[in-house]
Enzyme design. Sequence first.
Site, short mmCIF file in Angstrom:
data_model
loop_
_atom_site.label_atom_id
_atom_site.label_comp_id
_atom_site.label_asym_id
_atom_site.label_seq_id
_atom_site.Cartn_x
_atom_site.Cartn_y
_atom_site.Cartn_z
N GLU A 353 0.78 -1.22 0.13
CA GLU A 353 0.12 0.04 -0.21
C GLU A 353 0.89 1.28 -0.08
OE1 GLU A 353 -4.17 -1.21 1.88
OE2 GLU A 353 -2.79 -0.77 3.36
C1 TNX Z 1 -4.97 -4.22 4.57
S1 TNX Z 1 -2.68 -6.65 4.33
C2 TNX Z 1 -3.42 -4.20 5.01
C3 TNX Z 1 -3.42 -3.97 6.78
C4 TNX Z 1 -4.77 -3.67 7.32
C5 TNX Z 1 -5.71 -4.55 6.69
C6 TNX Z 1 -7.19 -4.63 7.49
C7 TNX Z 1 -2.06 -5.66 4.11
C8 TNX Z 1 -0.84 -5.91 3.37
N1 TNX Z 1 -2.61 -4.45 4.31
O1 TNX Z 1 -2.50 -2.93 6.81
O2 TNX Z 1 -4.55 -3.95 8.76
O3 TNX Z 1 -5.97 -4.49 5.40
O4 TNX Z 1 -7.94 -5.75 6.89
#
Ligand code: TNX
Length: 546
Positions: A353
């Site tokens: 992300e």
């Molecule tokens: C996605 S999984 C994220 C996390 C969040 C989660 C909540 C991922 C690699 N990133 O940072 O906590 O969703 O469901």
Amino acid sequence: MRVLPTTLIRSKKGLTTVVVAATVAVGTVASIGAAAPAAEVRRAEVSLNQLVPVPVEVRTAEGAAFELRSGAQIQVTAGAPGATDAGNYLSTLLKPATGFGLPVKSTTADRPGDGISLLLGGADPRVGAQGYELDVTRRSVVIRANEPAGLFSGVQTLRQLLPVRIESATRQSGPWTVQSGHILDYPRYAYRGALLDVARHFFPVETVKTYIDNVARYKVNYLHLHLTDDAGWRIAIDSWPKLATFGGSSGVGGQLPGHYSKADFREIVAYAAARGITVVPEIEGPGHSQAALASYAKLNCDGKAKELYTGYVPSPDGLLCVRKAITYKFLDDVIREIAALTPGPYLHIGSDEAHSMAPEDFAYYISKVTPIVRKYGKKLIGWQEMVSAQPGEAIGQYWINGVNNDEVAAAAAKGTKFIMTPADHAYLDMKYNDAQPAYPLGNVWAGTTEVDDAYNWQPDTELPGVDESAVAGVEAALWTETVFALEHIEALAFPRLLATAEIGWSPKSSHNWDAFAERLAAQGPRLRTARVNYTRAGGVSWAGCS
Ligand code: TNX
């Protein structure tokens, strides 16, 4: 009761979704007690066919069950510390309910006498490094494995074959029977993980230990600790002390601050190892890094420290300054210290992300961090976003469909292995359903996830281009933006973690929802007796009253 804020978060298709305010209730835990009738020829209370995860081969034998008695010994292969560790673990597990002080004794015999034996060497080659054979007769229980990991798995099997009341923390009456027969068992995947996010909210060592105890039951062998994120830095780093003291002083919603000292972390690592579990530490970057940026002004591109972040969604300002040399001095120091604390082979670098970062900056970051992890002797794991930016030596962790499917498939074709954590099946922080009034915790961005949703998927067909040869394993992830206590962790993880655990361990040919649901139901009383706050989720005919 606690009310969580209405907020915006990521969605399955990369869109944003509104999450309505959620009311959090702390569940209650009941205990059960039952006395077994005495009989001339003992019959076992539990069938060899009730196990989760289901074994590769089970043969039940006619006739009397094994009965564990107070004078029994646990005999372990002499000169094999791993066998002694597994023996000590078994002895500790059996003590509270039986009251027996089962001594662990070394043996050089290939076929020791009565009682329980944990033997290293000579197991069927099919069981490999992590599997085991279990032979139960009226007189003895013999667990045989090629490596200690197999003995730990065999111990969990034996534990599930004893009467439910073996899980009680207080002394219960026997008889302590085990059905006679033979099991040959080994995992489908070598990596079977459980992620616990201690960054969004901090959880003390005792909570982590309890989670370790309970995931170990289902042959999970890696604990992935998400140690850093925008809302908190949770591990002491001597060369950058403010990361923990300042960066760890908050959390999502400003709640549950804290961090682990190095001694705390070592304690978690040792506790996990004594249960056959290896810790995988995750240090996030280049996104999800606001806690570090708030702790040290010099890590910021403009030289100004950011505010501590308490938000529920990824911080738009949580990106490391990837073209600044100090960023890599910081990472070198942190990774060196974390690697020194970690006996296991893996170090996770996050990498999800960082959407707003220019792709060439992201690639530059990955190209800089990869050799640092290698230099300190660890194998790199990173979220799927990094796979096309690094030289292919890393393990990718797949979590979301539709972000970079082609890159993931291309990396798999070139030999990159993946740990499969599809958010719509294996994210334990998703709500079970929208309507469950007794269960308000959790996110919904990947959809609600009932137990059958958690079970009905396959790692080798989840994503085109990622076939069985590219799958290193599976992991169930518990993110904690909406989680404030052990009761919440358990209510979300149990029973859905059992679904991921079975997918990771059991042969694909055994995959069958109805059969799983039946065996899962039998775990209810066991979890309840162990005082695990599991959810009596829909689609399963849970035994007994709630
Ligand atoms: C996605 S999984 C994220 C996390 C969040 C989660 C909540 C991922 C690699 N990133 O940072 O906590 O969703 O469901």
